[in-house]
Design an enzyme around this catalytic site. Structure first.
Site, PDB file in Angstrom:
ATOM      1  N   ASP A  14       0.831  -1.206   0.000  1.00 11.05           N
ATOM      2  CA  ASP A  14       0.000   0.000   0.000  1.00 11.05           C
ATOM      3  C   ASP A  14       0.868   1.261   0.000  1.00 11.05           C
ATOM      4  OD1 ASP A  14      -2.286   1.496   0.048  1.00 11.05           O
ATOM      5  OD2 ASP A  14      -2.753   1.140   2.164  1.00 11.05           O
ATOM      6  N   ASN A  62     -10.712  -2.572  -5.979  1.00 11.39           N
ATOM      7  CA  ASN A  62      -9.909  -1.701  -6.842  1.00 11.39           C
ATOM      8  C   ASN A  62     -10.535  -1.496  -8.229  1.00 11.39           C
ATOM      9  OD1 ASN A  62      -6.684  -2.852  -5.570  1.00 11.39           O
ATOM     10  ND2 ASN A  62      -7.870  -1.074  -4.961  1.00 11.39           N
TER      11      ASN A  62
HETATM   12  C1  FPP Z   1      -1.912   0.351  -3.270  1.00 10.00           C
HETATM   13  O1  FPP Z   1      -1.468   1.649  -3.409  1.00 10.00           O
HETATM   14  C2  FPP Z   1      -1.437  -0.436  -4.352  1.00 10.00           C
HETATM   15  C3  FPP Z   1      -2.241  -0.981  -5.316  1.00 10.00           C
HETATM   16  C4  FPP Z   1      -3.687  -0.830  -5.377  1.00 10.00           C
HETATM   17  C5  FPP Z   1      -1.667  -1.745  -6.392  1.00 10.00           C
HETATM   18  C6  FPP Z   1      -0.445  -2.525  -6.047  1.00 10.00           C
HETATM   19  C7  FPP Z   1       0.252  -2.695  -7.289  1.00 10.00           C
HETATM   20  C8  FPP Z   1       1.579  -2.700  -7.454  1.00 10.00           C
HETATM   21  C9  FPP Z   1       2.570  -2.674  -6.365  1.00 10.00           C
HETATM   22  C10 FPP Z   1       2.143  -2.721  -8.812  1.00 10.00           C
HETATM   23  C11 FPP Z   1       1.574  -3.779  -9.679  1.00 10.00           C
HETATM   24  C12 FPP Z   1       2.088  -5.102  -9.309  1.00 10.00           C
HETATM   25  C13 FPP Z   1       2.468  -6.011 -10.180  1.00 10.00           C
HETATM   26  C14 FPP Z   1       2.922  -7.329  -9.704  1.00 10.00           C
HETATM   27  C15 FPP Z   1       2.476  -5.757 -11.613  1.00 10.00           C
HETATM   28  P1  FPP Z   1      -2.554   2.803  -3.478  1.00 10.00           P
HETATM   29  O2  FPP Z   1      -2.722   3.175  -4.902  1.00 10.00           O
HETATM   30  O3  FPP Z   1      -3.790   2.375  -2.774  1.00 10.00           O
HETATM   31  O4  FPP Z   1      -1.810   3.926  -2.683  1.00 10.00           O
HETATM   32  P2  FPP Z   1      -2.494   5.076  -1.815  1.00 10.00           P
HETATM   33  O5  FPP Z   1      -3.217   4.382  -0.684  1.00 10.00           O
HETATM   34  O6  FPP Z   1      -1.305   5.857  -1.331  1.00 10.00           O
HETATM   35  O7  FPP Z   1      -3.402   5.843  -2.723  1.00 10.00           O
END
Ligand code: FPP
Length: 240
Positions: A14, A62
């Site tokens: 996250d 998501n």
């Molecule tokens: C949360 O950060 C992360 C996600 C919803 C996606 C996780 C994806 C990756 C690490 C990259 C893709 C992975 C692969 C294996 C291709 P957020 O967007 O919720 O962050 P925030 O809470 O700060 O808005």
């Protein structure tokens, strides 16, 4: 590194959006950097001897994000498989996906399935990517299968117990989570692996996912190794 390693390490990655925002960049740049960290952490966990690594890459919830962010994440996933499949195969990693694959765009889904087919016989770490995944959905899907079998007379309701319930979950061969790490300071489970985290040790770090290093993973594992896991018993009943 401590002798005691979690057999199954799960991570809620996250903070990508906030990492980008801090740098006045679009959110997607945080996800891009997040993939580099995925690569580092996968290699590190495999080297350490972790048997199962589950990464929460995309939740059921998501799908509600803006369309361009969702498409970007799907594209990243596509690229990830294209670029990393050879490494996965070379490192003897078994690649699996967990979640509702029907919702994943067909091209990406085919690549994911190809990666899991080609690595199916690998005997090293299992890299389990949770995509379009919801913990309640997994349990509800299992309940539906059980109900169908019971309705057709193939299963007696009295025979269902906690052990055989797992056989109806996604990837029943993947054991309970020993250590669950969540980055970015949020103190939530967010519908991740609900069945398998019943007795997990939880570890929260304030660091955002794109800032995570191998040392952070080591620190979480050291912390885990120092904990007493009682599984509901008393101190005297467990060997400490
Ligand atoms: C949360 O950060 C992360 C996600 C919803 C996606 C996780 C994806 C990756 C690490 C990259 C893709 C992975 C692969 C294996 C291709 P957020 O967007 O919720 O962050 P925030 O809470 O700060 O808005």
């Amino acid at each position: 590194m401590p002798d005691i390693l979690p057999v199954h390490l799960a991570i809620i990655m996250d903070g990508n959006g906030r990492w980008a925002k801090q740098r006045k960049m679009p959110r997607i740049m945080g996800h891009k950097k997040g993939v580099d960290v995925v690569n580092k952490v996968v290699r590190h966990a495999s080297k350490l001897g972790i048997k199962y690594l589950s990464l929460f890459a995309f939740s059921m919830e998501n799908w509600q994000r803006p369309g361009d962010e969702v498409s970007f994440l799907m594209r990243l996933l596509d690229e990830y498989i294209e670029k990393e499949l050879n490494t996965i195969l070379r490192e003897n990693i078994r690649f699996t996906v967990t979640g509702n694959m029907e919702m994943i765009p067909e091209g990406t889904r085919n690549k994911l399935m190809n990666a899991s087919d080609r690595s199916a016989d690998n005997t090293g770490m299992t890299l389990n990517l949770a995509l379009s995944y919801g913990g309640r959905a997994e349990i509800a899907d299992a309940a539906r299968q059980i109900a169908r079998l019971a309705a057709s007379g193939k299963l007696r309701p009295d025979d269902i117990n906690e052990d055989n319930f797992l056989q109806f979950m996604y990837h029943p061969e993947i054991p309970d989570v020993d250590l669950l790490i969540r980055t970015s300071g949020e103190l939530r489970i967010s519908n991740f692996m609900l069945w398998r985290i019943a007795y997990s040790e939880l570890y929260f770090t304030g660091k955002l996912w794109p800032d995570i290093t191998e040392e952070d993973i080591d620190e979480a594992i050291e912390d885990f190794a120092g904990r007493t896991r009682r599984f509901g018993k008393t101190d005297d009943q467990v060997d400490i």
